[in-house]
Write a protein that holds these residues in place. Structure first.
Motif, PDB file in Angstrom:
ATOM      1  N   ASP A 159      47.022  -0.487  34.758  1.00 35.26           N
ATOM      2  CA  ASP A 159      48.564  -0.638  35.186  1.00 35.26           C
ATOM      3  C   ASP A 159      49.213  -1.103  33.953  1.00 35.26           C
ATOM      4  O   ASP A 159      50.557  -0.814  33.758  1.00 35.26           O
ATOM      5  N   ARG A 178      45.305  -7.738  38.624  1.00 37.17           N
ATOM      6  CA  ARG A 178      45.832  -7.088  37.493  1.00 37.17           C
ATOM      7  C   ARG A 178      44.788  -6.213  36.843  1.00 37.17           C
ATOM      8  O   ARG A 178      43.695  -6.715  36.435  1.00 37.17           O
ATOM      9  N   ASN A 179      44.941  -5.016  36.537  1.00 36.95           N
ATOM     10  CA  ASN A 179      44.079  -3.999  35.401  1.00 36.95           C
ATOM     11  C   ASN A 179      44.712  -3.672  34.258  1.00 36.95           C
ATOM     12  O   ASN A 179      45.738  -3.191  34.131  1.00 36.95           O
ATOM     13  N   ARG A 210      52.033  -3.196  46.562  1.00 35.71           N
ATOM     14  CA  ARG A 210      51.457  -3.751  45.266  1.00 35.71           C
ATOM     15  C   ARG A 210      50.622  -4.951  45.591  1.00 35.71           C
ATOM     16  O   ARG A 210      50.900  -5.879  46.087  1.00 35.71           O
ATOM     17  N   GLY A 221      42.766  -0.746  44.877  1.00 36.80           N
ATOM     18  CA  GLY A 221      43.294  -1.568  43.595  1.00 36.80           C
ATOM     19  C   GLY A 221      41.821  -2.025  43.081  1.00 36.80           C
ATOM     20  O   GLY A 221      42.019  -2.273  41.772  1.00 36.80           O
ATOM     21  N   PRO A 249      48.348  -3.379  40.793  1.00 32.12           N
ATOM     22  CA  PRO A 249      48.294  -1.924  41.255  1.00 32.12           C
ATOM     23  C   PRO A 249      48.977  -1.470  42.348  1.00 32.12           C
ATOM     24  O   PRO A 249      49.159  -2.199  43.296  1.00 32.12           O
ATOM     25  N   GLU A 250      49.476  -0.360  42.432  1.00 33.80           N
ATOM     26  CA  GLU A 250      50.329   0.277  43.446  1.00 33.80           C
ATOM     27  C   GLU A 250      49.353   0.947  44.406  1.00 33.80           C
ATOM     28  O   GLU A 250      48.613   1.939  43.847  1.00 33.80           O
ATOM     29  N   GLN A 265      42.208   4.084  44.721  1.00 27.07           N
ATOM     30  CA  GLN A 265      43.799   4.331  44.520  1.00 27.07           C
ATOM     31  C   GLN A 265      44.160   4.179  46.078  1.00 27.07           C
ATOM     32  O   GLN A 265      45.238   3.525  46.195  1.00 27.07           O
ATOM     33  N   ARG A 285      39.024   3.256  39.844  1.00 24.77           N
ATOM     34  CA  ARG A 285      39.703   2.226  40.492  1.00 24.77           C
ATOM     35  C   ARG A 285      40.205   2.950  41.935  1.00 24.77           C
ATOM     36  O   ARG A 285      40.505   4.130  41.840  1.00 24.77           O
TER      37      ARG A 285
END
Length: 604
Positions: free
Chosen positions: A94, A7-8, A2, A272, A198-199, A228, A226
């Motif tokens: 997220d 932060r999303n 992570r 992310g 985000p993972e 990934q 986004r």
């Protein structure tokens, strides 16, 4: 792993619960802008239509730094008709800030957006907003949110049930409504504490799902999504995994990340990050961008199906081409299919027998915003009556039903119950809060067409109604149609006060003296249930004989002018709304009276 520096989050709520106002407050308190950069309210509602209507239509991305963490914030629409916008952008986040009005409480769209957020695996934070309202009931609303989470099987979030109280107008967040705060810092602290980063798979091959398309007349399509997994570089060649297992390659000519209110061009972005990519001309929403040597498709976006359809055709009235720049069937086709690129909840199907298209969407507002946008761009078109889309299951025809919430003063409940009941609505809940009564109905979507205007008239403008799609159920019986006929012009020319004066005693007029009219145009509403051909261009015969007092003063009532939504809800099967950049007119499909009579005899 992570990413803890990112932060999303997505902000979701029912209409008018304060999403865009909250974003305004965060922008002003961020310390990233001069006062001159943040002028007015609803800063993110930059579209002309959004500002005029006071609603959010398109989802928007911004990014704010806080304590070394970049917070990507996505503001979303609140109207159910624009639910497709919400559904697709949830895949970029997220966590979700679920805003609920401290007075109105949980409303139909609150349930819809929270359901979609839980389905996408987002962690919700409940924001009870507008606690400064005199009729606020923050703890009751918090209980409603708790019950809604339980009902939607979000029980795994209940142990840590994060919540906070806010007022975007006063500009503070607090953990207790009785204690006034001084800033939004408690909310941002909670976002960092409760919403996970985000993972991502930073060392894996590139993988990114496109959830939004923007367009620029300078660079063409702009893909937003986004990352990934992996890394994207400017100038890199990537593979596009598209629908029907189609694969193409393209080169990224420009790469942007979101920063404050705008975008910042960068050379590289990592897993992310929410990015905007230029150079992918064939890209579509739902496509996967990946490494050419390691194609790994992500699940394509799926949104709820449309429930309402209209027929869009070219404008073939006698006034066609006067106002518009784009008037041909080819131009109409190109514009509609261009809209498909970014409007994932829209469906378009050409008609077999003409120059028309069957356009399907989430509701009258969804389609009327498209029509209004087109007319401002210079298009002329004619639009038919809205129809709900029927399904068939196991040999049984089904139609869409909606949950309808009406808020009215107690003394106006009777007319609302009668009107909704006539349209096959069934009451399921009555609740009284302060000086208003909240009525909850289940009603066929057919019954909603034209209901808003009638409810406002019956309650002297005091009714507030909201609705959202519920489910498909077996087809109900008939729903009442318009009870009055219309006045149809039998002549072309300009309306004359003398001719209109003779008509206004038995009708409600839609035109004023001096307005241009043509044969087949609807100029008023008849006081009876039948259509009537009239001549609004009729002038008084002049002679050289005069008598004292023989000329009476003509006093005409102001004509009724239709908004686009009101016009679409008003017309019947044999009528059209003619839309041009400067005019909205009602007309019959068949303009000449003799042809209408012939068709009537044929049907009989």
């Amino acid at each position: 792993m992570r990413r803890e520096d990112l932060r999303n989050i997505v902000i979701i709520a029912h209409v008018d619960h304060g999403k865009t106002s909250l974003v305004d407050c965060l922008l002003r308190q961020s310390g990233q802008f001069r006062d001159s950069q943040l002028v007015g309210d609803c800063i993110l509602d930059s579209n002309d239509l959004e500002r005029e209507r006071g609603i959010t239509i398109l989802a928007k991305n911004i990014a704010l730094p806080y304590q070394g963490v970049k917070i990507n914030i996505i503001d979303t629409p609140g109207h159910a008709d624009f639910g497709g916008e919400v559904e697709r952008v949830l895949r970029m986040a997220d966590g979700a800030l679920v805003l609920i009005d401290a007075a109105e409480g949980v409303m139909p769209q609150t349930r819809f957006v929270l359901t979609k957020a839980l389905q996408c695996g987002l962690k919700p934070i409940i924001l009870v907003n507008k606690i400064d309202r005199p009729d606020a009931r923050p703890f009751e609303v918090l209980d409603e949110a708790f019950e809604l989470l339980m009902e939607l099987e979000g029980g795994h979030h209940l142990q840590e049930f994060p919540f906070i109280f806010t007022t975007a107008r006063e500009g503070y967040a607090t953990e207790a409504p009785a204690h006034r705060g001084d800033s939004m810092r408690p909310l941002l602290d909670m976002v960092l504490r409760e919403i996970p980063g985000p993972e991502v798979e930073p060392d894996a091959p590139l993988q990114m799902l496109v959830t939004t398309l923007d367009w620029s007349k300078y660079v063409g399509r702009i893909a937003i999504g986004r990352i990934q997994a992996g890394t994207i570089n400017q100038g890199q060649t990537v593979a596009l995994l598209q629908a029907d297992d189609k694969t193409t390659t393209a080169k990224i000519t420009a790469l942007y990340v979101f920063e404050n209110l705008g975008r910042l061009q960068v050379e590289q972005a990592t897993a992310g990050d929410v990015v905007a990519i230029v150079g992918l001309e064939q890209i579509e929403i739902g496509d996967t961008i990946c490494h050419p040597e390691h194609p790994r498709p992500m699940p394509r976006l799926s949104v709820d199906e449309p429930t309402l359809e209209m027929v869009f055709t070219i404008n073939n009235s006698p006034f066609a081409g006067r106002d518009g720049k784009y008037v041909t069937s080819r131009q109409l086709r190109e514009r509609l299919y261009r809209e498909l690129e970014r409007n994932v909840a829209l469906r378009i199907q050409p008609l077999e027998d003409g120059d028309g298209f069957r356009v399907s969407g989430r509701g009258v507002l969804h389609l009327s915003v498209l029509i209004e946008t087109m007319r401002r761009e210079g298009y002329e078109l004619s639009v038919g009556k809205p129809h709900v889309i029927l399904h068939e299951r196991n040999g049984v025809k089904e139609e869409p039903f909606e949950t309808l919430t009406v808020e009215v003063p107690p003394e106006k409940v009777g007319p609302v119950m009668e009107m909704v009941g006539d349209r096959r609505g069934v009451i399921s809940k009555i609740d009284t809060r302060h000086n208003f009564t909240y009525l909850l109905f289940s009603i066929p979507a057919r019954g909603l067409i034209g209901l808003r205007t009638k409810l406002l008239n019956a309650t002297q403008g005091e009714a507030i109604m909201h609705h959202r799609f519920d489910a498909y159920r077996p087809l109900e019986g008939d729903v009442p149609h318009r009870s009055n006929g219309v006045l149809i012009s039998m002549a072309a020319g300009r309306a004359v006060a003398y001719g209109l004066n003779g008509l206004q005693q038995r009708s409600d007029l839609f035109v004023a003296p001096g307005d241009e009219i043509y044969e087949g145009m609807i100029v008023g509403e008849n006081s009876r249930d039948n259509d009537m051909a009239v001549n609004p261009t009729k002038e008084k015969k002049l002679t050289n004989v005069r008598a004292a007092g023989s000329d009476e003063n003509i006093l005409l009532k102001p004509p009724r002018r239709f908004s686009l939504e009101a016009a679409l809800e008003y017309i019947e099967e044999d009528e059209l709304v003619e839309v041009t950049p400067t005019q909205i007119r009602l007309r019959k499909v068949t303009l000449k009276e003799v042809n209408r009579r012939r068709e009537g005899r044929r049907k009989a």
